[in-house]
Design a protein around this motif. Structure first.
Motif, PDB file in Angstrom:
ATOM      1  N   GLN A 187     101.395  11.743  93.288  1.00  0.00           N
ATOM      2  CA  GLN A 187     101.313  11.188  91.943  1.00  0.00           C
ATOM      3  C   GLN A 187     100.222  10.125  91.884  1.00  0.00           C
ATOM      4  OE1 GLN A 187     104.874   9.781  89.511  1.00  0.00           O
ATOM      5  NE2 GLN A 187     103.929   7.806  89.994  1.00  0.00           N
ATOM      6  N   ASP A 209     107.411  16.719  89.401  1.00  0.00           N
ATOM      7  CA  ASP A 209     106.572  15.603  88.963  1.00  0.00           C
ATOM      8  C   ASP A 209     107.394  14.507  88.286  1.00  0.00           C
ATOM      9  OD1 ASP A 209     104.660  17.327  89.850  1.00  0.00           O
ATOM     10  OD2 ASP A 209     103.541  17.450  87.965  1.00  0.00           O
ATOM     11  N   ALA A 210     108.290  14.924  87.386  1.00  0.00           N
ATOM     12  CA  ALA A 210     109.080  13.948  86.630  1.00  0.00           C
ATOM     13  C   ALA A 210     110.016  13.169  87.543  1.00  0.00           C
ATOM     14  CB  ALA A 210     109.883  14.662  85.538  1.00  0.00           C
ATOM     15  N   PHE A 213     108.008  10.424  89.310  1.00  0.00           N
ATOM     16  CA  PHE A 213     107.767   9.283  88.420  1.00  0.00           C
ATOM     17  C   PHE A 213     109.046   8.487  88.198  1.00  0.00           C
ATOM     18  CE2 PHE A 213     107.525   7.449  84.099  1.00  0.00           C
ATOM     19  CZ  PHE A 213     106.478   6.569  84.309  1.00  0.00           C
ATOM     20  N   ARG A 214     110.167   9.176  88.050  1.00  0.00           N
ATOM     21  CA  ARG A 214     111.437   8.495  87.788  1.00  0.00           C
ATOM     22  C   ARG A 214     111.803   7.527  88.911  1.00  0.00           C
ATOM     23  NH1 ARG A 214     114.409  12.674  87.775  1.00  0.00           N
ATOM     24  NH2 ARG A 214     113.951  13.234  85.615  1.00  0.00           N
ATOM     25  N   ARG A 219     107.079   3.074  87.278  1.00  0.00           N
ATOM     26  CA  ARG A 219     108.030   3.355  86.202  1.00  0.00           C
ATOM     27  C   ARG A 219     108.987   2.180  86.008  1.00  0.00           C
ATOM     28  NH1 ARG A 219     113.993   4.306  86.177  1.00  0.00           N
ATOM     29  NH2 ARG A 219     114.403   5.515  84.284  1.00  0.00           N
ATOM     30  N   TYR A 238     106.580  15.898  81.907  1.00  0.00           N
ATOM     31  CA  TYR A 238     107.312  14.636  81.912  1.00  0.00           C
ATOM     32  C   TYR A 238     108.136  14.503  80.641  1.00  0.00           C
ATOM     33  CZ  TYR A 238     104.061  13.363  85.649  1.00  0.00           C
ATOM     34  OH  TYR A 238     103.337  13.342  86.810  1.00  0.00           O
ATOM     35  N   THR A 246     103.869  11.941  75.737  1.00  0.00           N
ATOM     36  CA  THR A 246     103.550  13.329  76.077  1.00  0.00           C
ATOM     37  C   THR A 246     103.198  14.095  74.800  1.00  0.00           C
ATOM     38  OG1 THR A 246     105.874  14.012  75.879  1.00  0.00           O
ATOM     39  CG2 THR A 246     105.120  13.256  78.055  1.00  0.00           C
ATOM     40  N   GLN A 338     110.928  21.252  82.094  1.00  0.00           N
ATOM     41  CA  GLN A 338     111.087  19.812  81.952  1.00  0.00           C
ATOM     42  C   GLN A 338     112.542  19.438  82.154  1.00  0.00           C
ATOM     43  OE1 GLN A 338     108.935  17.781  78.771  1.00  0.00           O
ATOM     44  NE2 GLN A 338     110.829  16.781  78.204  1.00  0.00           N
TER      45      GLN A 338
END
Length: 369
Positions: A187, A209-210, A213-214, A219, A238, A246, A338
């Motif tokens: 990332q 990916d999400a 980030f989480r 974040r 995301y 987004t 997602q």
């Protein structure tokens, strides 16, 4: 007692040792020729082989020298610049250690130790060269605004895969990504000038990916309000947040199409950043053929070197067809599901406000002109 070659043999162990010494004499120690790459190559030839200019390599060598230099020149020790050049050659080719060592006049085992030492030394500079200084935020916002008039944006967010060899161990399949090869999922967040100001390199290729980030520090900082009203932009993989904007899934009105176009163009720098990073250091495209524990240092050090090259305005080096093919393979789109998003209505407040309060008047002004 027996005598052999004028030496007294006291027991069988001594005799066997003497026979081994006679049959397998120790090879004399030799030192290979180490070319001076700064004088051997022209500026263009140097850039093609090391992916950075002579000026930039000299700057990097000076910065990392206190960390990697040997305290003595005994045993024909490598200088800091020689170690940096050996490591850059490995990054520039993704070749095996033997080939990198031969290029620099050292043994394979020496090449391995040097690359590991230099990679970690450069990676340790990440706090200096991979950061978001407060005094730069306004300039970064303006840079993104100049692309497509998207307001308050300070970073484009995305992930990219770096191919690795099979990591072995108990759960190697964790590193197999959706495209079928072993990788790390990296990332990064960059500014409009393609400089990386945040990077995460510890997740296996199967990680979403999400989810990366989480669980990231950046974040948490946005959640805590450390960046005020500033925003990130990301793709549809995301979940939309108050601070992470987004694109709309199904735009219908002209203003929604305008918003989506501006968001996509504003997000484009991170795609270009990954392309430049992998063209500058093809090992990230062709694959890292080292122990999995060494991958993180190599990726982070490449990001540090990329930022230094951007700072010193190095040209982007040309690449060969093999690297381009690897980049194309890595860019094959695969649909992403997602993950579920909590508080969808609340998270959509900022995006909807941008559409109605900023892009709607913008569209109306354009229509009147």
């Amino acid at each position: 007692m027996n005598e052999f070659n004028d030496e007294v043999i006291t027991d069988d162990e001594d005799f066997l040792g003497l026979v081994n010494a006679v049959m397998n004499p120790r090879q004399p120690r030799t030192f290979r020729e180490r070319p001076d790459h700064f004088t051997k190559w022209t500026d263009n030839e140097f850039l093609q082989r090391f992916r950075l200019t002579k000026k930039t390599v000299a700057y990097i060598s000076e910065c990392v020298s206190p960390t990697i230099s040997f305290t003595t020149r005994r045993n024909h020790a490598l200088s800091a610049s020689e170690m940096v050049l050996l490591t850059l050659r490995f990054f520039a080719t993704g070749c095996i250690l033997q080939a990198a060592g031969d290029f620099s006049g050292v043994d394979k085992s020496t090449a391995s130790r040097v690359i590991n030492k230099v990679s970690r030394g450069i990676a340790h500079m990440h706090e200096t060269y991979i950061s978001l200084p407060d005094e730069e935020i306004n300039n970064i916002r303006q840079g993104f605004f100049n692309i497509s008039r998207f307001p308050r944006c300070i970073g484009a967010l995305d992930c990219t895969h770096v191919k690795i060899q099979s990591p072995g161990g108990e759960e190697p399949e964790n590193f197999r990504n959706r495209k079928g090869y072993f990788s790390f999922n990296i990332q990064a967040i960059c500014d409009s000038q393609l400089k990386i100001w945040d990077i995460v390199c510890r997740w296996p290729g199967s990680a979403h990916d999400a989810n990366i980030f989480r669980n990231s520090t950046v974040r948490a900082r946005f959640e805590n309000g450390d960046f005020g009203e500033n925003l990130l932009v990301g793709d549809s993989g995301y979940g939309n947040k108050l601070y992470l904007i987004t694109p709309l899934s199904n735009p219908t009105t002209p203003v929604e199409h305008l918003f989506n176009e501006a968001q996509i163009r504003t997000r484009n720098p991170i795609e270009r950043c990954f392309g430049v990073l992998k063209r500058r250091f093809p090992i990230l495209a062709l694959g890292i053929k080292l122990n999995v524990q060494k991958v993180e240092a190599i990726v982070v050090s490449c990001a540090v070197l990329h930022n230094i090259a951007c700072m010193l305005r190095d040209d982007i080096p040309l690449v060969n067809e093999e690297v381009e093919a690897a980049l194309e393979l890595g860019n094959i789109p695969i649909p992403m599901v997602q993950p579920g998003v909590e508080n969808i209505a609340l998270n959509n407040v900022v995006r909807q406000a941008l559409i109605t309060e900023y892009f709607q008047p913008l569209l109306e002004n354009v229509a009147h002109e």
